[in-house]
Every structure is written in C-alpha cells, then in structure tokens.
Design a protein around this motif. Structure first.
Motif, PDB file in Angstrom:
ATOM      1  N   ALA A  39      -5.823   9.704   8.000  1.00 47.80           N
ATOM      2  CA  ALA A  39      -5.072   9.312   6.765  1.00 47.80           C
ATOM      3  C   ALA A  39      -6.378   8.537   5.962  1.00 47.80           C
ATOM      4  O   ALA A  39      -7.290   8.322   6.226  1.00 47.80           O
ATOM      5  CB  ALA A  39      -3.846   8.146   7.002  1.00 47.80           C
ATOM      6  N   PHE A  40      -6.149   8.228   4.626  1.00 49.47           N
ATOM      7  CA  PHE A  40      -6.995   7.671   3.785  1.00 49.47           C
ATOM      8  C   PHE A  40      -6.256   7.051   2.520  1.00 49.47           C
ATOM      9  O   PHE A  40      -5.059   7.688   2.247  1.00 49.47           O
ATOM     10  CB  PHE A  40      -7.935   8.539   3.453  1.00 49.47           C
ATOM     11  N   GLY A  41      -6.850   5.919   2.165  1.00 46.84           N
ATOM     12  CA  GLY A  41      -6.064   5.426   0.974  1.00 46.84           C
ATOM     13  C   GLY A  41      -7.117   5.148  -0.017  1.00 46.84           C
ATOM     14  O   GLY A  41      -8.009   4.405   0.224  1.00 46.84           O
ATOM     15  N   ALA A  51      -9.938   4.444   5.699  1.00 45.24           N
ATOM     16  CA  ALA A  51      -9.515   5.777   6.071  1.00 45.24           C
ATOM     17  C   ALA A  51      -9.467   5.809   7.729  1.00 45.24           C
ATOM     18  O   ALA A  51     -10.052   4.531   8.141  1.00 45.24           O
ATOM     19  CB  ALA A  51     -10.163   7.014   5.657  1.00 45.24           C
ATOM     20  N   PHE A  82      -8.267  -1.081  10.390  1.00 44.33           N
ATOM     21  CA  PHE A  82      -6.832  -0.968   9.816  1.00 44.33           C
ATOM     22  C   PHE A  82      -5.697  -0.952  11.161  1.00 44.33           C
ATOM     23  O   PHE A  82      -6.222  -0.154  12.037  1.00 44.33           O
ATOM     24  CB  PHE A  82      -6.554   0.166   8.765  1.00 44.33           C
ATOM     25  N   GLN A 102      -2.480   3.588  -5.841  1.00 36.98           N
ATOM     26  CA  GLN A 102      -3.270   4.199  -4.979  1.00 36.98           C
ATOM     27  C   GLN A 102      -2.932   5.470  -4.812  1.00 36.98           C
ATOM     28  O   GLN A 102      -1.783   6.035  -5.303  1.00 36.98           O
ATOM     29  CB  GLN A 102      -2.910   3.491  -3.469  1.00 36.98           C
ATOM     30  N   PHE A 141      -3.402   0.696  11.478  1.00 32.16           N
ATOM     31  CA  PHE A 141      -2.486   1.877  11.786  1.00 32.16           C
ATOM     32  C   PHE A 141      -3.512   3.073  11.673  1.00 32.16           C
ATOM     33  O   PHE A 141      -3.084   4.379  11.835  1.00 32.16           O
ATOM     34  CB  PHE A 141      -1.685   2.151  10.561  1.00 32.16           C
ATOM     35  N   SER A 152       0.734   3.577   2.273  1.00 30.63           N
ATOM     36  CA  SER A 152       0.807   4.091   3.654  1.00 30.63           C
ATOM     37  C   SER A 152       2.113   4.139   4.042  1.00 30.63           C
ATOM     38  O   SER A 152       2.425   5.017   5.259  1.00 30.63           O
ATOM     39  CB  SER A 152      -0.056   2.976   4.500  1.00 30.63           C
ATOM     40  N   HIS A 178       0.911  -1.371  -0.008  1.00 32.12           N
ATOM     41  CA  HIS A 178      -0.101   0.252   0.192  1.00 32.12           C
ATOM     42  C   HIS A 178       0.847   1.278   0.011  1.00 32.12           C
ATOM     43  O   HIS A 178       2.230   1.144  -0.063  1.00 32.12           O
ATOM     44  CB  HIS A 178      -1.112  -0.056   1.223  1.00 32.12           C
ATOM     45  N   ARG A 192       0.089  -6.617  -4.668  1.00 35.21           N
ATOM     46  CA  ARG A 192      -0.552  -7.732  -3.708  1.00 35.21           C
ATOM     47  C   ARG A 192      -0.360  -8.974  -4.834  1.00 35.21           C
ATOM     48  O   ARG A 192      -0.651  -8.862  -5.942  1.00 35.21           O
ATOM     49  CB  ARG A 192      -1.755  -7.150  -3.314  1.00 35.21           C
ATOM     50  N   GLN A 205       3.393   7.249   4.717  1.00 36.92           N
ATOM     51  CA  GLN A 205       2.728   8.331   5.993  1.00 36.92           C
ATOM     52  C   GLN A 205       4.127   8.299   6.761  1.00 36.92           C
ATOM     53  O   GLN A 205       4.417   9.510   7.259  1.00 36.92           O
ATOM     54  CB  GLN A 205       1.886   7.577   6.679  1.00 36.92           C
ATOM     55  N   GLU A 248      -2.614   7.779  -1.308  1.00 36.73           N
ATOM     56  CA  GLU A 248      -2.585   8.077   0.118  1.00 36.73           C
ATOM     57  C   GLU A 248      -2.727   9.445   0.403  1.00 36.73           C
ATOM     58  O   GLU A 248      -2.143  10.254  -0.173  1.00 36.73           O
ATOM     59  CB  GLU A 248      -1.337   7.407   0.568  1.00 36.73           C
TER      60      GLU A 248
HETATM   61  N1  PHE Z   1      -3.440   1.256   3.259  1.00 32.80           N
HETATM   62  C1  PHE Z   1      -4.893   0.945   3.455  1.00 32.80           C
HETATM   63  C2  PHE Z   1      -5.217  -0.352   2.307  1.00 32.80           C
HETATM   64  O1  PHE Z   1      -4.357  -0.236   1.350  1.00 32.80           O
HETATM   65  C3  PHE Z   1      -5.787   1.887   3.074  1.00 32.80           C
HETATM   66  C4  PHE Z   1      -5.646   2.887   4.065  1.00 32.80           C
HETATM   67  C5  PHE Z   1      -4.859   4.035   4.083  1.00 32.80           C
HETATM   68  C6  PHE Z   1      -6.673   2.980   5.226  1.00 32.80           C
HETATM   69  C7  PHE Z   1      -4.795   5.144   5.155  1.00 32.80           C
HETATM   70  C8  PHE Z   1      -6.508   3.748   6.173  1.00 32.80           C
HETATM   71  C9  PHE Z   1      -5.596   5.091   6.194  1.00 32.80           C
HETATM   72  O2  PHE Z   1      -6.122  -0.668   2.385  1.00 32.80           O
END
Ligand code: PHE
Length: 352
Positions: A319-321, A294, A252, A212, A254, A175, A173, A199, A178, A214
C-alpha cells in the motif's frame, strides 16, 4: 320571420368567414349568438308565437344557431393555427447566441488536475479508482489498520472527532479505504483512492484539510520489488522519465516493513547543487525529495478482512499514500500549500 333568420344567418356566416383574429371572432360570437343577439331573442320568443308558426320558426332559428356555432368553431381552429405559427416565428430563440454577459470558460483546480494525473497513471497500470467516506469510523481509520490504543494519531490533538459520537471522526488518511475495499471485493485487488483527509495541523506545508491518493495491491506473491517498480513508474510519470527512487525504512502501524520514499530531485537532477555550483533550494542540497509513505500490508490488517477472502498465508501486497498538495507544490513550484484553498483567482488562473 323566416327571411329575417336567413338574413342574420347569411350576414353572420360571411362575417365569421372574414374574421382575421380570434379577438374579432369572439366579438362576432357575442354579436350573433350572445345573450343580447337578435337570433337569441328569436329563439327566446318562440313560445309567444302563434301555434302554427312555432315549429317552422323554431326549426329555422335552431338550425341557423347550430350552423353558426359550427362555423365559429372551424374558424377558431384555423385562426389558432395561423396565430401559433406566427408566434413561433416571432418568438424564435437563437440557442446559438452566447449568454449575456459571456463568461470565461473555467478550468479544473490544480489539486483536481494533479489527482487526475495520479489516477490516470495508476489506471494505466491496471488499477481501479474508488472513493470512500470522509466521515469515518474509528474502526476503519485506526483499529482495522492496526493502530494500537495509545497511538498518537488517535489523540485529540491530531484528529477531528465528532462530538456526539466518540467513535466517529474525519478520516486522517485515505488508508481506511484499504479495509473497505477489501471488504467489498476478494483478492486480487488493485485500487487507488483519491480523497480529502483531515488533521489538526496548519502551517505553510500543512492544512487541516488536504488530499491524498491511496494505493492498494493485494494478490498472491506480491513483493517489495513490485511496490518499488510500481512507485517508480508513478514517480516517473509525475516528475520526469529519468527520476530514481530511494526507499528508507520507516514505521506505519499497518505496513510491515514500512518505507518512506524519496524521489531524486528534478531540479538539480539529484546532485544537490545547481549548474552555478550553488546549493539546490528544492531538495535543500540533499538530491532527494521525500514524496510518500508506503509498505507491505501488515498481515494483521489482512486478519481483519480474512472473512472476505484475504488469508495472510495466501495473499500479500503493498500500500502507499501520496499527498496531492505536495505533488502539486513540487511540480509547479507553489511555495505555500494554503494558497490552494484561498480561492484567489489570480493564483488559480496560473494553472489553467
Ligand atoms: N496513511 C499514511 C499517512 O497518511 C500513508 C501510508 C499509506 C503509508 C499506505 C503506508 C501505506 O501518512
């Protein structure tokens, strides 16, 4: 003898003046000053002349030779200049002519365009764009993101590891950025990170490589409401101004709390059925489409970057992805994610 030298000199000088090309000039040089030239013979024979003639004849012959050499040089320069000029005129390249054969102008791939759209939206909200490595350390991909040992994402069947380095992998990912972004810059930080992730997955909606974006926001006093407002702005830019969001609890490692975010279906307007009464095929009658993951950044993650100025007691954030292929498929009705990577121009050309 002196008259003969003068006659040669005059004849040669005239010929040199009249020479019309460097090739002709070279012939004259050989004819009048070359090894077999008459003047050269005179100069070579000086020693055999009677003592009293040597000085005069030698002087005259040498002067004649020097003069002719100088004339040859002058004429050569003049001819070179005119020849170059002529060549420049005939060799002119018209840089405005189209290439042969003319090639159609290309356009960015739909994935690149969708990424750019997300970036632009977030830049409009004050975010920076950063990129990070696709080959990543276990530490950034998992450990510092609070993935406990034994987390399924760490397993061989989910992640591509580098054989000779068990702690190096293709990031699963975006992430990890971050953590890397927070190591690089103290808070406040507002950053989006587009990029490829990997993956061990492959079907109509999954590919071993996908994209993605992020998002990370850390500052004093950020709350889940800020996350919600930010995502609403982003989703409206992507899917239309009257979209609504729904946050569902999720997990998640994190983020805490974590949410999965749904956007109201832009085909049926969230009703779940189409004008004719039939079930909406896009949201499968749900009225909502799952669009991203997120959450509020887990204080444990901030703990890993505390030496870089991130005190979990002072700052917090979210955070979000978001998956780029998924956004592109939804926005353009692409039924199979693998089509993005088949390089079939008939498919790609539809999105120019
Ligand atoms: N990294 C997570 C994924 O790939 C997505 C995510 C990013 C979730 C940031 C929460 C915060 O599924």
């Amino acid at each position: 003898m002196l008259e003969r030298i003068e006659a040669i000199r005059a004849e040669a000088a005239g010929a040199i003046e009249g020479a019309g090309s460097s090739a002709e000039l070279e012939e004259l040089r050989v004819r009048y000053l070359g090894r077999k030239a008459e003047l050269t013979g005179v100069l070579r024979g000086i020693a055999e002349l009677p003592q009293e003639e040597r000085g005069q004849v030698g002087g005259a012959a040498n002067r004649a030779r020097k003069e002719l050499e100088a004339l040859l040089e002058q004429r050569a320069e003049a001819l070179d200049a005119t020849e170059l000029e002529a060549q420049l005129v005939t060799d002119r390249i018209d840089v405005t002519l189209p290439g042969a054969p003319p090639r159609p102008v290309g356009h960015p791939h739909l994935i690149a365009r969708t990424t750019r759209l997300i970036e632009d939206t977030m830049v409009g909200l004050g975010y920076h764009v950063a990129e990070g490595p696709e080959i990543e350390h276990d530490y950034y991909n998992f450990t510092a993101l609070n993935h406990p040992p034994g987390h399924p994402a760490r397993m061989l069947q989910d992640t591509f590891y580098v054989q000779s380095h068990p702690d190096v992998l293709l990031r699963t990912h975006t992430s990890p950025m971050q953590v890397r972004s927070m190591e690089a810059k103290p808070p406040p930080i507002f950053v989006v990170v587009p990029g490829k992730v990997y993956r061990r997955d492959s079907d109509a909606t999954h590919s071993p490589m996908f994209h993605q974006v992020e998002g990370l926001a850390i500052a004093a006093g950020l709350t889940l409401a800020d996350l919600q407002g930010t995502l609403l702005a982003m989703c409206r830019a992507l899917f239309g101004g009257d979209r609504e969001l729904r946050l569902r609890p999720h997990f998640f490692p994190f983020t805490e709390p974590s949410v999965e975010v749904d956007v109201s279906c832009f085909q049926c307007g969230g009703r779940g059925e189409l004008a004719g009464g039939e079930r909406c095929n896009l949201c499968k009658g749900q009225g909502w489409i799952e669009i991203l993951g997120a959450g509020m950044v887990d204080p444990n993650v901030l703990g890993f970057v505390e030496p870089h100025g991130y005190d979990p007691e002072q700052v917090q954030g979210f955070a979000f992805g978001i998956g780029v292929e998924r956004v592109a498929m939804l926005r353009h009705g692409v039924p199979d994610l693998r089509r993005f990577f088949d390089n079939d121009v008939r498919m790609l050309e539809q999105f120019s």
